[in-house]
Design a protein around this motif. Structure first.
Motif, PDB file in Angstrom:
ATOM      1  N   ARG A 180       0.833  -1.220   0.025  1.00 43.70           N
ATOM      2  CA  ARG A 180      -0.089   0.005   0.011  1.00 43.70           C
ATOM      3  C   ARG A 180       0.946   1.324  -0.159  1.00 43.70           C
ATOM      4  O   ARG A 180       1.597   1.597   1.013  1.00 43.70           O
ATOM      5  N   HIS A 181       0.775   1.780  -1.124  1.00 43.76           N
ATOM      6  CA  HIS A 181       1.720   3.197  -1.175  1.00 43.76           C
ATOM      7  C   HIS A 181       0.756   4.376  -0.781  1.00 43.76           C
ATOM      8  O   HIS A 181       1.449   5.453  -0.383  1.00 43.76           O
ATOM      9  N   TRP A 182      -0.352   4.477  -0.819  1.00 45.49           N
ATOM     10  CA  TRP A 182      -1.212   5.577  -0.834  1.00 45.49           C
ATOM     11  C   TRP A 182      -2.588   5.276  -0.536  1.00 45.49           C
ATOM     12  O   TRP A 182      -3.240   4.509  -1.418  1.00 45.49           O
ATOM     13  N   LEU A 183      -3.258   5.964   0.339  1.00 44.89           N
ATOM     14  CA  LEU A 183      -4.746   5.824   0.749  1.00 44.89           C
ATOM     15  C   LEU A 183      -5.306   6.982   1.092  1.00 44.89           C
ATOM     16  O   LEU A 183      -5.014   7.493   2.194  1.00 44.89           O
ATOM     17  N   VAL A 184      -6.093   7.676   0.315  1.00 46.69           N
ATOM     18  CA  VAL A 184      -6.844   8.791   0.610  1.00 46.69           C
ATOM     19  C   VAL A 184      -8.216   8.546   0.599  1.00 46.69           C
ATOM     20  O   VAL A 184      -8.783   8.202  -0.592  1.00 46.69           O
ATOM     21  N   THR A 185      -9.219   8.863   1.575  1.00 43.64           N
ATOM     22  CA  THR A 185     -10.630   8.892   1.363  1.00 43.64           C
ATOM     23  C   THR A 185     -11.154  10.509   1.560  1.00 43.64           C
ATOM     24  O   THR A 185     -10.798  11.460   1.795  1.00 43.64           O
ATOM     25  N   ASP A 186     -12.393  10.354   1.449  1.00 43.36           N
ATOM     26  CA  ASP A 186     -13.371  11.696   1.358  1.00 43.36           C
ATOM     27  C   ASP A 186     -12.672  12.655   0.321  1.00 43.36           C
ATOM     28  O   ASP A 186     -12.552  13.754   0.827  1.00 43.36           O
TER      29      ASP A 186
ATOM     30  N   ASN B  96      -2.401  -1.203  10.030  1.00 48.55           N
ATOM     31  CA  ASN B  96      -1.694   0.074  10.016  1.00 48.55           C
ATOM     32  C   ASN B  96      -0.307  -0.396  10.563  1.00 48.55           C
ATOM     33  O   ASN B  96       0.533   0.595  10.273  1.00 48.55           O
ATOM     34  N   LYS B  97       0.114  -1.535  10.916  1.00 51.58           N
ATOM     35  CA  LYS B  97       1.121  -1.907  11.255  1.00 51.58           C
ATOM     36  C   LYS B  97       2.356  -2.073  10.170  1.00 51.58           C
ATOM     37  O   LYS B  97       3.349  -1.932  10.372  1.00 51.58           O
ATOM     38  N   THR B  98       1.864  -2.614   9.033  1.00 49.03           N
ATOM     39  CA  THR B  98       2.594  -2.717   7.845  1.00 49.03           C
ATOM     40  C   THR B  98       1.886  -2.185   6.656  1.00 49.03           C
ATOM     41  O   THR B  98       0.673  -2.194   6.500  1.00 49.03           O
TER      42      THR B  98
ATOM     43  N   TRP C 246      -1.263  -6.184   2.144  1.00 50.19           N
ATOM     44  CA  TRP C 246      -2.327  -5.598   2.338  1.00 50.19           C
ATOM     45  C   TRP C 246      -3.418  -6.351   1.770  1.00 50.19           C
ATOM     46  O   TRP C 246      -3.193  -6.528   0.408  1.00 50.19           O
ATOM     47  N   LYS C 247      -4.468  -6.969   2.402  1.00 52.39           N
ATOM     48  CA  LYS C 247      -5.588  -7.497   1.963  1.00 52.39           C
ATOM     49  C   LYS C 247      -6.727  -6.575   1.312  1.00 52.39           C
ATOM     50  O   LYS C 247      -7.632  -6.191   1.721  1.00 52.39           O
ATOM     51  N   MET C 248      -6.015  -6.191   0.023  1.00 53.61           N
ATOM     52  CA  MET C 248      -6.980  -4.991  -0.782  1.00 53.61           C
ATOM     53  C   MET C 248      -8.407  -5.396  -0.799  1.00 53.61           C
ATOM     54  O   MET C 248      -9.111  -4.766  -0.868  1.00 53.61           O
ATOM     55  N   ASP C 249      -8.548  -6.653  -1.366  1.00 53.93           N
ATOM     56  CA  ASP C 249      -9.899  -7.195  -1.768  1.00 53.93           C
ATOM     57  C   ASP C 249     -10.824  -7.214  -0.314  1.00 53.93           C
ATOM     58  O   ASP C 249     -12.097  -6.914  -0.402  1.00 53.93           O
ATOM     59  N   LYS C 250     -10.303  -7.401   0.906  1.00 47.02           N
ATOM     60  CA  LYS C 250     -11.059  -7.607   2.087  1.00 47.02           C
ATOM     61  C   LYS C 250     -11.648  -6.101   2.285  1.00 47.02           C
ATOM     62  O   LYS C 250     -12.482  -5.725   2.971  1.00 47.02           O
TER      63      LYS C 250
ATOM     64  N   PRO D  55      12.543   0.700   1.926  1.00 44.08           N
ATOM     65  CA  PRO D  55      11.982  -0.850   2.044  1.00 44.08           C
ATOM     66  C   PRO D  55      10.779  -0.642   1.310  1.00 44.08           C
ATOM     67  O   PRO D  55      10.172   0.371   1.251  1.00 44.08           O
ATOM     68  N   LYS D  56      10.451  -1.826   0.973  1.00 42.50           N
ATOM     69  CA  LYS D  56       9.256  -1.791  -0.262  1.00 42.50           C
ATOM     70  C   LYS D  56       8.007  -1.192   0.289  1.00 42.50           C
ATOM     71  O   LYS D  56       7.340  -0.533  -0.139  1.00 42.50           O
TER      72      LYS D  56
END
Length: 312
Positions: free
Chosen positions: A202-208, A260-262, A266-270, A311-312
């Motif tokens: 997960r590189h970037w996640l923005v809502t609203d 949020n720990k890593t 990331w289980k994006m589909d969930k 780190p990736k």
């Protein structure tokens, strides 16, 4: 010939016989002194052209033309002579040819230089298989422009620069101004495309994000995961960096404490199912690899500083 003379008269490049030795008006509107004709260069050319016109290629018109000694400019009575306009036309004609030749040579040099530079900096499109994801979303980085559906070029140190640049401008021209959106950026090829054990990173996640904003390229909202630049590990091949825009249906979207720990695995589909996010409204991706894997990369000399991979 008459049509050419009329054009030159209209442009201010030719004196009408009745104007005598008055100054001429240049194309810039500046009065200039009468023209001097280089008879030594154009005399035989004029004779040949006039002779061919009347069917006498042998040059037997020479006795009918005034000599260079008797006519050296367009002052009276030379300006009234029947050959004055023809002489000036020969001069202007050759001058224009030389100017056009010089301009063409300059343009040729510019195009050749650009082509040579272009050979060193090619913007290569993704394959048809990878291009399926490119639907209505634009991603702009400094110097690169819209990199959507492209490989980051292997030139100008772009593949290293992109690992340090701030977040790109993401633009969704088809956004509804009254709607709210979620932006997701992920790397599905962590640590490599052949072995994506840490998919998705997960590189970037923005809502609203308001539709009126992302429509103009402004990503303003609640940042659940701050932007992390692409940083593919060395010798891991090319990575896809994917951008998705979803229509936000509910409020209070958040990540679990475990998420949020890593950023990796990331289980994006969930996450999408948890907030009833179906198909993306728009998407795109670009590809890049570690700059050290480039065939053009030169190993730094001893003692020079080299930025470490994140780190990736």
């Amino acid at each position: 010939m008459q049509m050419a003379e009329d054009i030159l008269l209209e442009k201010g490049l030719l004196l009408h016989p009745r104007h005598g030795s008055q100054s001429r008006l240049s194309p810039l509107g500046v009065h200039e002194p009468p023209l001097k004709l280089p008879y030594s260069q154009h005399w035989q050319t004029l004779i040949a052209s006039r002779a061919q016109t009347v069917g006498h290629p042998g040059g037997n018109l020479l006795p009918t033309l005034p000599s260079p000694e008797t006519c050296q400019d367009f002052s009276a009575p030379c300006s009234h002579h029947s050959t004055a306009l023809a002489l000036l036309w020969v001069c202007v004609d050759w001058t224009m040819r030389l100017a056009v030749a010089a301009l063409f040579l300059g343009l040729t040099m510019v195009v050749t230089r650009d082509e040579k530079e272009g050979d060193l900096c090619l913007y290569e499109a993704l394959s048809d298989t990878d291009a399926v994801l490119c639907k209505g979303l634009e991603v702009f980085y400094p110097e690169l422009g819209n990199i959507g559906c492209m490989f980051v070029p292997d030139c100008n140190n772009y593949r290293q620069k992109i690992t340090h640049w701030a977040e790109p401008t993401v633009k969704f021209p088809g956004a509804l101004e009254g709607a709210t959106y979620i932006l997701v950026m992920v790397d599905p090829d962590a640590p490599s495309r052949s072995s994506p054990k840490a998919q998705f990173w997960r590189h970037w996640l923005v809502t609203d994000i308001k539709g009126v904003d992302i429509k103009k390229g402004k990503v303003q909202g609640q940042e659940l995961s701050p932007y992390q630049p692409p940083s593919p590990p060395a010798q891991s091949g090319f990575h896809r960096y994917q951008f998705f825009v979803y229509l936000q249906q509910t409020q209070n979207i958040s990540l679990h404490s475990k998420e949020n720990k890593t950023r990796g695995s990331w289980k994006m589909d969930k996450f999408l199912n948890r907030f009833h996010l179906s198909e993306p409204e728009a998407s795109t991706q670009f590809m890049t690899q570690n700059y050290q894997d480039s065939p053009n990369y030169q190993t730094p000399r001893a003692g020079s500083s080299e930025p470490k991979d994140k780190p990736k």
